[in-house]
Enzyme design. Structure first.
Site, PDB file in Angstrom:
ATOM      1  N   LEU A 120       0.825  -1.063  -0.030  1.00  0.00           N
ATOM      2  CA  LEU A 120       0.063   0.150  -0.116  1.00  0.00           C
ATOM      3  C   LEU A 120       0.843   1.246   0.048  1.00  0.00           C
ATOM      4  O   LEU A 120       1.852   1.272   0.843  1.00  0.00           O
ATOM      5  CB  LEU A 120      -1.042   0.000   1.081  1.00  0.00           C
ATOM      6  CG  LEU A 120      -2.117  -0.953   1.334  1.00  0.00           C
ATOM      7  CD1 LEU A 120      -2.714  -0.869   2.711  1.00  0.00           C
ATOM      8  CD2 LEU A 120      -3.071  -0.605   0.235  1.00  0.00           C
ATOM      9  N   ASP A 121       0.696   2.186  -0.962  1.00  0.00           N
ATOM     10  CA  ASP A 121       1.513   3.466  -0.789  1.00  0.00           C
ATOM     11  C   ASP A 121       1.358   4.284   0.507  1.00  0.00           C
ATOM     12  O   ASP A 121       0.570   3.851   1.507  1.00  0.00           O
ATOM     13  CB  ASP A 121       1.126   4.276  -2.054  1.00  0.00           C
ATOM     14  CG  ASP A 121      -0.251   4.908  -1.925  1.00  0.00           C
ATOM     15  OD1 ASP A 121      -0.476   5.527  -0.960  1.00  0.00           O
ATOM     16  OD2 ASP A 121      -0.865   5.215  -2.673  1.00  0.00           O
ATOM     17  N   PHE A 122       2.446   5.277   0.756  1.00  0.00           N
ATOM     18  CA  PHE A 122       2.561   5.815   2.029  1.00  0.00           C
ATOM     19  C   PHE A 122       1.194   6.494   2.306  1.00  0.00           C
ATOM     20  O   PHE A 122       1.123   6.661   3.679  1.00  0.00           O
ATOM     21  CB  PHE A 122       3.634   6.872   1.506  1.00  0.00           C
ATOM     22  CG  PHE A 122       3.910   7.816   2.790  1.00  0.00           C
ATOM     23  CD1 PHE A 122       4.813   7.117   3.937  1.00  0.00           C
ATOM     24  CD2 PHE A 122       3.652   8.860   2.872  1.00  0.00           C
ATOM     25  CE1 PHE A 122       5.167   7.606   4.928  1.00  0.00           C
ATOM     26  CE2 PHE A 122       4.230   9.813   4.031  1.00  0.00           C
ATOM     27  CZ  PHE A 122       4.717   9.090   5.064  1.00  0.00           C
ATOM     28  N   SER A 124      -1.956   5.711   1.696  1.00  0.00           N
ATOM     29  CA  SER A 124      -3.197   4.656   1.927  1.00  0.00           C
ATOM     30  C   SER A 124      -2.967   3.968   3.223  1.00  0.00           C
ATOM     31  O   SER A 124      -1.929   3.810   3.802  1.00  0.00           O
ATOM     32  CB  SER A 124      -3.167   3.812   0.816  1.00  0.00           C
ATOM     33  OG  SER A 124      -3.180   4.436  -0.359  1.00  0.00           O
ATOM     34  N   ARG A 204      -5.264   6.012  -7.240  1.00  0.00           N
ATOM     35  CA  ARG A 204      -4.717   7.320  -7.385  1.00  0.00           C
ATOM     36  C   ARG A 204      -4.626   7.836  -8.867  1.00  0.00           C
ATOM     37  O   ARG A 204      -5.080   9.026  -8.946  1.00  0.00           O
ATOM     38  CB  ARG A 204      -3.507   7.475  -6.680  1.00  0.00           C
ATOM     39  CG  ARG A 204      -3.696   7.436  -5.091  1.00  0.00           C
ATOM     40  CD  ARG A 204      -2.503   7.715  -4.222  1.00  0.00           C
ATOM     41  NE  ARG A 204      -2.773   7.381  -2.800  1.00  0.00           N
ATOM     42  CZ  ARG A 204      -3.208   7.997  -2.140  1.00  0.00           C
ATOM     43  NH1 ARG A 204      -3.896   9.153  -2.566  1.00  0.00           N
ATOM     44  NH2 ARG A 204      -3.545   7.634  -0.813  1.00  0.00           N
TER      45      ARG A 204
END
Length: 258
Positions: A120-122, A124, A204
């Site tokens: 998961l990105d930073f 999220s 995103r």
């Protein structure tokens, strides 16, 4: 990167003809199979004191495998965790800017190194699965498994209907096609989205294409595993039923390469 050191090799099954080095490293809990391939390419792995930098080398019983000068063995204990990742944490082993890492949230009672199945990105939040079982991670995380990932998304402004119409059909952005399996409007600014491909920052990028910004992007399901009411920053073990269900779903869809 810290590696778990053992006094003696663990018990492990090896197929006739040996086990590929990257698979062996994954079973040692050093990294995922793909992460192990990167370690090999970076020149950080030796086999019987000889540097290995290419794929295809195999390990047989009695071989000595070292990473960064430390001998590694297959780990005896297997861990399978669900983590509710908060926004503002990185799915990385280290960060030059010293930002919080997902590994900081793993209970101190677990001394083995765990890695995430997918990321998961930073910014999220939501469901992550962590394990030190390399073959399990490779099977469940491989694109051919087509395991569904479900997200709850809130926008800062109302979401146009055209996004709901086009996303399931495929949206071309800079030569890459982004497609969701399912999408449902939960309010003027909220959506439920189901993905199977897991392309980098997919939601995103689609939101940005429509000049939208996700205020909340939370993963709430991976295949049969639900985030439920697990508190942010906390972990729980995967149940035996969940582990078996993930293996079953991945096995039906396809197999990761060995």
């Amino acid at each position: 990167m810290n590696y778990k050191e053992h006094n003696a090799p663990g018990t492990w099954d090896i197929p006739e003809g040996g086990l590929r080095l990257q698979v062996y490293l994954a079973r040692c809990g050093v990294a995922s199979r793909r992460g192990a391939e990167q370690l090999i390419q970076e020149g950080r792995v030796t086999l019987n004191h000889t540097l290995v930098t290419t794929m295809g080398v195999k390990v047989v019983p009695g071989d000595i495998v070292m990473v960064d000068g430390k001998e590694v063995y297959p780990e005896e204990r297997r861990h399978y965790l669900v983590l509710h990742k908060p926004a503002g944490y990185l799915c990385s082993a280290r960060d030059p800017y010293h930002r919080p890492l997902v590994g900081d949230l793993i209970p101190s009672s677990i001394t083995e190194r765990l890695f995430t199945i997918g990321r998961l990105d930073f910014r999220s939040s939501g469901l992550l699965i962590l394990t030190n079982d390399g073959p399990f991670a490779a099977k469940v995380g491989h694109p051919s498994a087509e395991i569904e990932k479900e997200y709850y998304v809130e926008s800062t402004v109302p979401i146009p209907e055209v996004l709901l119409e086009q996303f399931p059909q495929g949206i071309d952005i800079e030569g890459v096609t982004y497609t969701c399996r399912a999408i449902e409007k939960l309010g003027k600014k909220a959506l439920r989205i189901v993905l199977i491909e897991g392309k980098n920052r997919e939601i995103r990028r689609v939101f940005s294409f429509f000049h939208l910004h996700p205020r909340v992007l939370r993963r709430i399901r991976i295949g049969p595993v639900l985030l439920g009411d697990l508190t942010e920053g906390k972990t729980r073990p995967l149940t035996p039923e969940e582990i078996e269900a993930l293996r079953d779903v991945a096995g039906k869809r396809g197999k990761a390469p060995h």
